[in-house]
Scaffold this motif. Structure first.
Motif, short mmCIF file in Angstrom:
data_model
loop_
_atom_site.label_atom_id
_atom_site.label_comp_id
_atom_site.label_asym_id
_atom_site.label_seq_id
_atom_site.Cartn_x
_atom_site.Cartn_y
_atom_site.Cartn_z
N TRP A 130 0.82 -1.23 0.00
CA TRP A 130 0.00 0.00 0.00
C TRP A 130 0.85 1.27 0.00
CZ3 TRP A 130 -5.08 -1.45 -0.48
CH2 TRP A 130 -5.98 -0.39 -0.66
N PRO A 131 1.87 1.37 0.88
CA PRO A 131 2.74 2.56 0.80
C PRO A 131 3.43 2.70 -0.55
CG PRO A 131 3.06 1.41 2.88
CD PRO A 131 2.21 0.52 2.03
N GLU A 132 3.83 1.56 -1.16
CA GLU A 132 4.44 1.62 -2.50
C GLU A 132 3.44 2.12 -3.53
OE1 GLU A 132 7.68 -2.05 -2.11
OE2 GLU A 132 5.87 -2.28 -3.32
N MET A 133 2.21 1.64 -3.43
CA MET A 133 1.17 2.00 -4.39
C MET A 133 0.86 3.49 -4.33
SD MET A 133 -2.63 0.34 -4.78
CE MET A 133 -3.10 0.95 -3.17
N GLU A 134 0.91 4.08 -3.15
CA GLU A 134 0.64 5.52 -3.01
C GLU A 134 1.65 6.35 -3.78
OE1 GLU A 134 0.53 6.39 1.13
OE2 GLU A 134 -1.30 5.26 1.50
N ASN A 135 2.84 5.78 -3.99
CA ASN A 135 3.89 6.49 -4.73
C ASN A 135 4.06 5.98 -6.15
OD1 ASN A 135 4.74 8.22 -2.55
ND2 ASN A 135 5.60 6.40 -1.59
N LEU A 164 -8.24 -8.09 -9.71
CA LEU A 164 -8.65 -6.85 -9.04
C LEU A 164 -7.44 -6.11 -8.48
CD1 LEU A 164 -11.81 -8.19 -7.21
CD2 LEU A 164 -11.78 -6.39 -8.94
N ARG A 165 -6.47 -6.84 -8.00
CA ARG A 165 -5.25 -6.22 -7.48
C ARG A 165 -4.49 -5.52 -8.61
NH1 ARG A 165 -0.17 -7.83 -7.72
NH2 ARG A 165 1.32 -6.85 -6.29
N ARG A 166 -4.35 -6.17 -9.77
CA ARG A 166 -3.67 -5.55 -10.90
C ARG A 166 -4.41 -4.29 -11.35
NH1 ARG A 166 -2.72 -11.01 -12.45
NH2 ARG A 166 -4.62 -11.06 -13.69
N HIS A 167 -5.72 -4.35 -11.34
CA HIS A 167 -6.52 -3.17 -11.69
C HIS A 167 -6.27 -2.04 -10.70
CE1 HIS A 167 -10.19 -0.67 -11.58
NE2 HIS A 167 -10.22 -0.89 -12.88
N ARG A 168 -6.19 -2.38 -9.41
CA ARG A 168 -5.94 -1.37 -8.36
C ARG A 168 -4.58 -0.72 -8.55
NH1 ARG A 168 -3.61 -2.69 -3.67
NH2 ARG A 168 -4.34 -4.86 -3.72
N LEU A 169 -3.56 -1.52 -8.85
CA LEU A 169 -2.22 -0.97 -9.06
C LEU A 169 -2.17 -0.06 -10.28
CD1 LEU A 169 -0.07 -4.16 -8.32
CD2 LEU A 169 -0.25 -2.11 -6.90
N LEU A 170 -2.90 -0.44 -11.33
CA LEU A 170 -2.94 0.38 -12.54
C LEU A 170 -3.61 1.72 -12.26
CD1 LEU A 170 -2.47 0.61 -15.61
CD2 LEU A 170 -4.71 -0.44 -15.94
N LYS A 171 -4.71 1.69 -11.52
CA LYS A 171 -5.45 2.92 -11.22
C LYS A 171 -4.70 3.84 -10.27
CE LYS A 171 -9.40 2.58 -13.45
NZ LYS A 171 -9.89 3.63 -14.36
N SER A 172 -3.74 3.30 -9.53
CA SER A 172 -3.04 4.11 -8.53
C SER A 172 -2.23 5.24 -9.15
CB SER A 172 -2.12 3.23 -7.68
OG SER A 172 -1.07 2.69 -8.47
N SER A 173 -1.78 5.07 -10.39
CA SER A 173 -0.97 6.11 -11.03
C SER A 173 -1.50 6.53 -12.40
CB SER A 173 0.48 5.62 -11.19
OG SER A 173 0.52 4.43 -11.95
N GLN A 174 -2.67 6.01 -12.78
CA GLN A 174 -3.23 6.33 -14.09
C GLN A 174 -3.98 7.65 -14.06
OE1 GLN A 174 -6.55 3.92 -15.69
NE2 GLN A 174 -5.23 3.51 -17.44
N MET A 234 -8.88 12.31 -8.41
CA MET A 234 -8.35 11.71 -9.62
C MET A 234 -7.42 10.53 -9.32
SD MET A 234 -6.86 13.64 -12.97
CE MET A 234 -5.42 14.33 -12.21
N TYR A 235 -6.68 10.60 -8.22
CA TYR A 235 -5.80 9.50 -7.81
C TYR A 235 -6.33 8.94 -6.50
CZ TYR A 235 -2.79 11.64 -11.30
OH TYR A 235 -2.30 12.16 -12.47
N PRO A 236 -7.10 7.85 -6.56
CA PRO A 236 -7.80 7.34 -5.36
C PRO A 236 -6.89 6.95 -4.21
CG PRO A 236 -8.65 6.32 -7.37
CD PRO A 236 -7.41 7.05 -7.75
N TYR A 237 -5.62 6.62 -4.52
CA TYR A 237 -4.72 6.12 -3.47
C TYR A 237 -3.62 7.11 -3.12
CZ TYR A 237 -7.09 1.97 -5.09
OH TYR A 237 -8.07 1.07 -5.45
N ARG A 238 -3.84 8.37 -3.49
CA ARG A 238 -2.83 9.39 -3.25
C ARG A 238 -3.54 10.72 -3.00
NH1 ARG A 238 2.64 10.01 -4.45
NH2 ARG A 238 3.33 12.10 -5.04
N GLY A 239 -2.97 11.55 -2.16
CA GLY A 239 -3.54 12.87 -1.96
C GLY A 239 -4.44 12.97 -0.76
N PRO A 240 -5.13 14.10 -0.61
CA PRO A 240 -5.93 14.36 0.60
C PRO A 240 -7.13 13.44 0.78
CG PRO A 240 -6.30 16.06 -1.08
CD PRO A 240 -5.15 15.23 -1.54
#
Length: 269
Positions: A123-128, A173-183, A238-244
């Motif tokens: 999760w911390p890696e995905m946020e970045n 679903l995990r691959r989709h989540r990782l893709l969406k983290s920075s798309q 826009m970035y569900p796993y990053r930001g406020p």
């Protein structure tokens, strides 16, 4: 660009958006006021400025609303996908009851390891913008282990099939989540259109004569603030796993520390 902006403190992010738009807008206002208002009476511009300003405002409002709704929908979809992914892992954990004791224990340990590593490492890696290679290795090992499970009867064979299918769904679903983290939900050409529409809309109001001048400045700043709030929300969602407004690993924490222990407690009786 927007990926890094989303990682800023929310107050800094809003201030950056607001002051950037405001500085450009006030500079434009002063230039237009100096060179245009002196000949405004001779040109009689009010007849065409009012409808032009109204149309620009309507187009800008529709565009910002459309983009905000799309980013919000993407944000909500990600929350729903996490719930489904979590449910798949819980189903795997429950379905191990039909296996032999050693296989059951090892399969459950794999599930716990995947969830814990997702929380602590992935999760911390995905946020970045990371790709979560640590969890990928464990998933591959787990999938290989399930494929090699020795079944003694039809019931165990069916359980192995269900485990494998559920694991594949969770992996997708995990691959989709990782893709969406920075798309980027909003592509760069769309941002260019948005900012062009913003400044056309704001600059259209500069051709009205509003006295005293400070009232016109205040009205321009209020318009900039309203637009800045909408842009802030767009970048935040826009970035569900990053930001406020980022989605944290709370769902996986509930799975590991609440749902799984409840399953274990039920199995004891």
């Amino acid at each position: 660009m927007t990926f890094y902006l989303a990682g800023l403190n929310p107050f800094i992010l809003f201030a950056l958006i607001f002051f950037s738009i405001s500085i450009l807008s006030i500079s434009g206002l002063l230039i237009v006021h100096k060179f245009f208002h002196s000949i405004e009476k001779q040109l009689n511009t009010s007849r065409f400025i009012v409808p032009f300003f109204t149309i620009n405002g309507a187009v800008l409002g529709f565009l910002l609303a459309m983009v905000l709704v799309e980013t919000w929908k993407n944000y909500q979809d990600e929350k729903e996908n996490i719930t489904i992914e979590m449910s798949n892992y819980l189903n795997i954990y429950r379905n191990t009851r039909g296996l032999e004791y050693q296989d059951c224990v090892k399969t459950k340990n794999y599930v716990k390891q995947i969830i814990k590593t997702t929380i602590d490492v992935s999760w911390p890696e995905m946020e970045n913008g990371g790709d979560g290679t640590t969890v990928s290795k464990i998933l591959n090992e787990f999938q290989l282990y399930v494929l090699k499970l020795k079944t003694k009867n039809q019931e165990e064979a069916e359980i192995r099939k269900i485990l494998l299918e559920t694991l594949i769904k969770a992996s997708e679903l995990r691959r989709h989540r990782l893709l969406k983290s920075s798309q980027d939900v909003v592509p760069e050409p769309m941002w260019i259109v948005i900012f062009c529409c913003i400044f056309i809309s704001i600059f259209s109001g500069f051709f009205f004569i509003i006295k005293p001048m400070r009232i016109h400045v205040v009205l321009t700043l209020l318009q900039c603030a309203m637009i800045s709030f909408v842009l802030f929300l767009i970048i935040a969602f826009m970035y569900p796993y990053r930001g406020p407004m980022k989605i944290g690993p709370q769902a996986f924490e509930r799975l590991l520390y609440k749902s799984i222990p409840n399953v274990d407690n039920i199995e004891k009786y």
